[in-house]
Design an enzyme around this catalytic site. Structure first.
Site, mmCIF file in Angstrom:
data_model
loop_
_atom_site.group_PDB
_atom_site.id
_atom_site.type_symbol
_atom_site.label_atom_id
_atom_site.label_comp_id
_atom_site.label_asym_id
_atom_site.label_seq_id
_atom_site.Cartn_x
_atom_site.Cartn_y
_atom_site.Cartn_z
ATOM 1 N N LYS A 59 39.913 43.834 60.294
ATOM 2 C CA LYS A 59 41.159 43.562 59.555
ATOM 3 C C LYS A 59 40.825 43.078 58.138
ATOM 4 O O LYS A 59 39.664 42.734 57.857
ATOM 5 C CB LYS A 59 41.980 42.518 60.305
ATOM 6 C CG LYS A 59 41.314 41.167 60.379
ATOM 7 C CD LYS A 59 41.996 40.256 61.384
ATOM 8 C CE LYS A 59 41.292 38.921 61.439
ATOM 9 N NZ LYS A 59 41.621 38.157 62.631
ATOM 10 N N TYR A 281 38.126 26.258 29.672
ATOM 11 C CA TYR A 281 39.487 25.704 29.716
ATOM 12 C C TYR A 281 39.472 24.246 30.136
ATOM 13 O O TYR A 281 38.757 23.867 31.069
ATOM 14 C CB TYR A 281 40.336 26.480 30.726
ATOM 15 C CG TYR A 281 40.731 27.856 30.256
ATOM 16 C CD1 TYR A 281 41.609 28.031 29.188
ATOM 17 C CD2 TYR A 281 40.233 28.983 30.900
ATOM 18 C CE1 TYR A 281 41.980 29.300 28.774
ATOM 19 C CE2 TYR A 281 40.595 30.257 30.507
ATOM 20 C CZ TYR A 281 41.472 30.412 29.432
ATOM 21 O OH TYR A 281 41.823 31.666 29.032
HETATM 22 C C1 LIG Z 1 40.534 37.891 63.454
HETATM 23 C C2 LIG Z 1 40.636 37.996 64.900
HETATM 24 C C3 LIG Z 1 39.493 38.068 65.700
HETATM 25 C C4 LIG Z 1 38.095 37.942 65.138
HETATM 26 O O1 LIG Z 1 37.879 36.619 64.723
HETATM 27 P P1 LIG Z 1 36.428 36.128 64.201
HETATM 28 O O2 LIG Z 1 36.571 34.668 64.158
HETATM 29 O O3 LIG Z 1 36.249 36.734 62.859
HETATM 30 O O4 LIG Z 1 35.446 36.616 65.176
HETATM 31 C C5 LIG Z 1 39.656 38.252 67.053
HETATM 32 N N1 LIG Z 1 40.887 38.334 67.594
HETATM 33 C C6 LIG Z 1 42.021 38.245 66.862
HETATM 34 C C7 LIG Z 1 43.348 38.340 67.529
HETATM 35 C C8 LIG Z 1 41.932 38.062 65.499
HETATM 36 O O5 LIG Z 1 43.049 37.974 64.783
#
Ligand SMILES: *Cc1c(COP(=O)(O)O)cnc(C)c1O
Length: 391
Positions: A59, A281
């Site tokens: 994702k 800045y």
């Molecule tokens: C993002 C996510 C994962 C993976 O999480 P990590 O901590 O990066 O391993 C697994 N399951 C769900 C439902 C997620 O949203």
């Protein structure tokens, strides 16, 4: 045309991490598992469990690494399934050539669902309205849509409440155009050692499974849960961060992982500061003695955190030098007074290695700790302006 600041994404390291995780699951699996008496398995379970499959989580543009190349590479490495946040991300993966099943984590109740069917994506059904929406979209198409059912065991975000399933599940399970393919939950405190909610969630999940007749695969473990407790591996695990070579803090791991992304730039200018002069800045860094500053063309528009001003370092000529003054939109300034012969064109490592010594590496965990955030945020925020170069 290539800008000075580039993110290198090492697909060989990514695949090697995937294999290392799988080996970890296979080796640990051959050891006897001790189930505490309270862990009465909900599903009949043979003693020698098979090694869990892996859903590779890609994702948020594969945690900033670029989901197209990363998705294809993980499929080549043997991922059973990929997972992403929404339908739009799933479509990007399909268009990149991913053929394995793709699980959509997000709630779909208010989405345009056409993509699910056109691109063969697997929805998560996590609310009654999502079930109705997908059923309503599937029926006129004359298709049966496979889905993963999500149970809320204590995160209180998405999912059917574990303590209300008798009321909510019959409608979902009875939907003629929906086919249950797996059941899952998600832990809120897998990376908080000793937090009691973790075990509570595990037990609630196993209790919930007893209320679902179908013998379908179960999954629960993100990276932290996978490292922490083999009892939550079930049939499939869902690592994200580990694939990218990063262990979720504060956990440790013996899995031989390699960082996948590095971020480098080049010095574009070198400037002297006289005592009393400031840089950037807000004039927040003032030279007490004569100082030499290098200008590096990467700023907060590229995802560099403003807090790098306090505690951030980069590597130049194999040495660590501090970020001084405000992080600008397109630039940072670093103090190179202690270095000799730095000139425009010299490589700057913002994240990654510049030499073999341990101090010649800036890793994402260290960077996150220095500025008070989590490594997830750092890699996800590497900006769209930065080219990903795949090696
Ligand atoms: C993002 C996510 C994962 C993976 O999480 P990590 O901590 O990066 O391993 C697994 N399951 C769900 C439902 C997620 O949203």
């Amino acid at each position: 045309m290539t800008r000075s600041t580039v993110a290198r994404v090492d697909l060989a390291a990514l695949k090697s991490n995937f294999r290392a995780i799988r080996e970890f699951l296979a080796q640990s699996d051959s050891e006897p598992r001790t189930l505490a008496p309270s862990d009465a398995p909900s599903h009949p379970r043979t003693v020698a469990r098979r090694t869990p499959d892996v859903i590779a989580v890609v994702k948020a543009n594969a945690y900033g690494h670029g989901s197209e190349r990363v998705g294809v590479a993980l499929e080549e490495a043997g991922a059973t399934m990929l997972a992403c946040a929404d339908i739009e991300e799933g479509i990007v993966l399909r268009r990149a050539g991913v053929t394995r099943p793709i699980l959509i984590f997000g709630a779909l109740s208010v989405s345009n669902l056409d993509g699910l069917f056109e691109y063969g994506l697997t929805p998560t059904i996590s609310t009654p309205s999502a079930a109705r929406a997908v059923q309503t979209a599937a029926a006129p198409r004359g298709v049966v849509c496979g889905y993963h059912l999500k149970i809320d065991t204590g995160m209180h975000r998405l999912g059917f409440r574990h303590d209300n399933l008798q009321r909510t599940l019959p409608d979902v399970l009875g939907s003629p155009n929906l086919r249950l393919e797996a059941v899952y939950t998600h832990f809120a405190t897998a990376d908080v050692p000793g937090h009691p909610l973790f075990d509570d969630q595990r037990l609630r999940f196993e209790q919930a499974l007893t209320q679902i007749d179908a013998r379908v695969p179960r999954h629960a473990a993100n990276s932290a849960a996978l490292l922490r407790d083999s009892r939550v591996w079930y049939d499939i695990v869902r690592p994200g961060l580990l694939l990218y070579g990063i262990v979720p803090p504060p956990l440790g791991s013996t899995i031989p992982l390699q960082p996948v992304m590095s971020l480098t730039s080049r010095v574009v200018a070198v400037k002297g500061l006289r005592p009393g002069e400031s840089v950037g800045y807000g004039a927040r860094f003032t030279a007490g003695a004569p100082r030499t500053i290098a200008i590096v063309p990467a700023g907060y528009a590229d995802g560099l955190d403003l807090r790098l001003e306090r505690g951030g370092h980069v590597l130049i000529r194999g040495r660590r030098v501090p970020v001084v003054g405000a992080v600008s939109m397109d630039m940072i300034t670093v103090d190179i007074t202690d270095l000799e012969d730095v000139s425009p064109g010299d490589e700057v490592v913002i994240m990654g290695r510049q030499g073999r010594e341990s101090w010649q590496q800036i890793d994402v965990r260290e960077m996150a700790a220095a500025i008070g955030t989590i490594p997830y945020e750092i890699v996800c925020r590497i900006g769209a302006r930065i080219e990903r170069q795949y090696v």
